[in-house]
Scaffold this motif. Sequence first.
Motif, PDB file in Angstrom:
ATOM      1  N   UNK A  31      60.470  37.276  -5.905  1.00 15.15           N
ATOM      2  CA  UNK A  31      60.570  38.872  -6.308  1.00 15.15           C
ATOM      3  C   UNK A  31      60.226  40.075  -4.896  1.00 15.15           C
ATOM      4  N   UNK A  32      59.568  38.932  -3.704  1.00 16.34           N
ATOM      5  CA  UNK A  32      59.225  39.677  -2.362  1.00 16.34           C
ATOM      6  C   UNK A  32      60.129  39.290  -1.472  1.00 16.34           C
ATOM      7  N   UNK A  33      61.643  38.639  -1.220  1.00 19.32           N
ATOM      8  CA  UNK A  33      61.966  38.297  -0.649  1.00 19.32           C
ATOM      9  C   UNK A  33      63.178  39.468  -0.541  1.00 19.32           C
ATOM     10  N   UNK A  34      62.872  39.832   0.548  1.00 22.43           N
ATOM     11  CA  UNK A  34      64.794  40.210   0.870  1.00 22.43           C
ATOM     12  C   UNK A  34      65.138  40.308   2.395  1.00 22.43           C
ATOM     13  N   UNK A  35      66.290  40.973   2.566  1.00 18.49           N
ATOM     14  CA  UNK A  35      66.904  40.958   3.123  1.00 18.49           C
ATOM     15  C   UNK A  35      66.555  41.364   4.782  1.00 18.49           C
ATOM     16  N   UNK A  36      66.827  40.676   6.168  1.00 20.49           N
ATOM     17  CA  UNK A  36      66.698  41.927   6.880  1.00 20.49           C
ATOM     18  C   UNK A  36      67.202  43.705   7.054  1.00 20.49           C
ATOM     19  N   UNK A  37      67.982  43.440   7.058  1.00 24.82           N
ATOM     20  CA  UNK A  37      69.498  44.864   6.831  1.00 24.82           C
ATOM     21  C   UNK A  37      68.002  46.082   6.243  1.00 24.82           C
ATOM     22  N   UNK A  38      68.161  44.994   5.040  1.00 23.75           N
ATOM     23  CA  UNK A  38      67.395  46.168   3.456  1.00 23.75           C
ATOM     24  C   UNK A  38      66.214  46.806   4.826  1.00 23.75           C
ATOM     25  N   UNK A  39      65.296  45.769   4.930  1.00 24.25           N
ATOM     26  CA  UNK A  39      63.774  45.911   5.643  1.00 24.25           C
ATOM     27  C   UNK A  39      64.502  48.016   6.774  1.00 24.25           C
ATOM     28  N   UNK A  40      65.134  47.480   7.498  1.00 16.57           N
ATOM     29  CA  UNK A  40      65.288  47.966   8.737  1.00 16.57           C
ATOM     30  C   UNK A  40      65.958  49.722   8.265  1.00 16.57           C
TER      31      UNK A  40
END
Length: 445
Positions: free
Chosen positions: A304-313
């Motif tokens: 549930x905590x995993x996100x791609x770098x592009x989503x975070x940025x």
Amino acid sequence: MSQTTEKRQQELAIDMKQGMDYDELVNCMRCGFCLPACPTYRETGGNEAASPRGRIALMKAVVDGLMEPDEDFEKQLSQCLGCRACEPACPSGMKYGYLLEDARDIIQKKKKHSMPVRMLRSLVFNELFPKQNRMRTVSSLLWFYQSTGIQKLAQATHLTKIAPGNLSMIERVLPKVPSPSRMKNRPSHVAAEGTAKKKVAFFSGCLMDTMFMETNDATLYLLSKANCDTIIPKKQSCCGALHAHSGEKDGAKDLAKNNILIFEKEKVDYIVSNAGGCGALLVDYGHLLKDDPEWADRAKAFSDKVKDISEILYEVGLPKMELDPQTVTYQDSCHLRNVMGTFSAPRKLMQSIEGVTYKEMQDADRCCGSAGVYNIIEQEMSMQILDVKMEHAKATKARTLVTANPGCLLQMKLGIERAGLQKDVRAVHIVDLLAEALKKAEGKA
């Protein structure tokens, strides 16, 4: 058919019946929405057996006792790229990827490999990818090959052409590997440049933190610039994607448990991945360990905590970015798009760079043919798919071809080589493009 082969097929059929999710098999409505989304169905001229619907029908026929799990059955499953493009297209929400992984795992447990193949699989799955120190050792050998002039000599004397298949061309597009000392001295924490907006943990990966270390460094640079406080846990391991996709599910589970144990110690907002293939398995840890009472809830909390770098940025925001005027196009990582559901954030980030004209490629969401080691073991189909992809890339007249997964990046570079576009087109990871654009804008500030 020999008695040994017949006995093996009978045992395999029993294991398929006991190990496959029958509810998921019968969930397929045979509507055909998956057909145009499937690369192998398209490239075989509409061979039903080479489609998701056809492969599900084959699995169900084996489970129902209507056919034997013979060589043709295994061949159809091995020729699947596992891109999972069929899943977003399916109106009944089929999880085809789970069925494929289960079937491959059952087949591998019964398969009688030759001694050399057994040794190679043991080396790769048990002794290499799970052990980061050994990954660094192998990468150091490649660094020595590249940095001492041996590579130039081998290419100049055409020694590389003795490599089977397309390995000689792949050798030419491998990234420049960092030195052994740089690979050992990796950070465990990178602070936000300003006031921290988020606290994240970075999944650095195995290949990404050796052969593609420059991209990992660019990732940490961008996270700092986006005011994310970043933890890089030291004892994390390979994500297990190669294991899961190659019929080594037990190995994938062991790696998943180690990563969950290491990352749950860090109280962070997100776990960040910069490789679509890795991220897709990380978000599937909850499914991978769903039947393990000790790990199921912990695996779901991790995923549930995993996100791609592009989503975070995109969520947190980056400072001004700028590049020399150029047309840019994007090739989706299949697993990033089809499993993680990330497709708009990379495009919006690229479109925010001053000087960039973004041109969408036809069928950008279709697999490039990389699929882990598929471009080595299923070379003919892989190159067939790649050549179509490069025609679409050329039509955009883009100077920069961007993707978000190391395998896809190598495949795009391979496609550029095959198409003779080395002087006109470059392939880059999106993280490297964003870092380049940010540094250029900073230099002009």
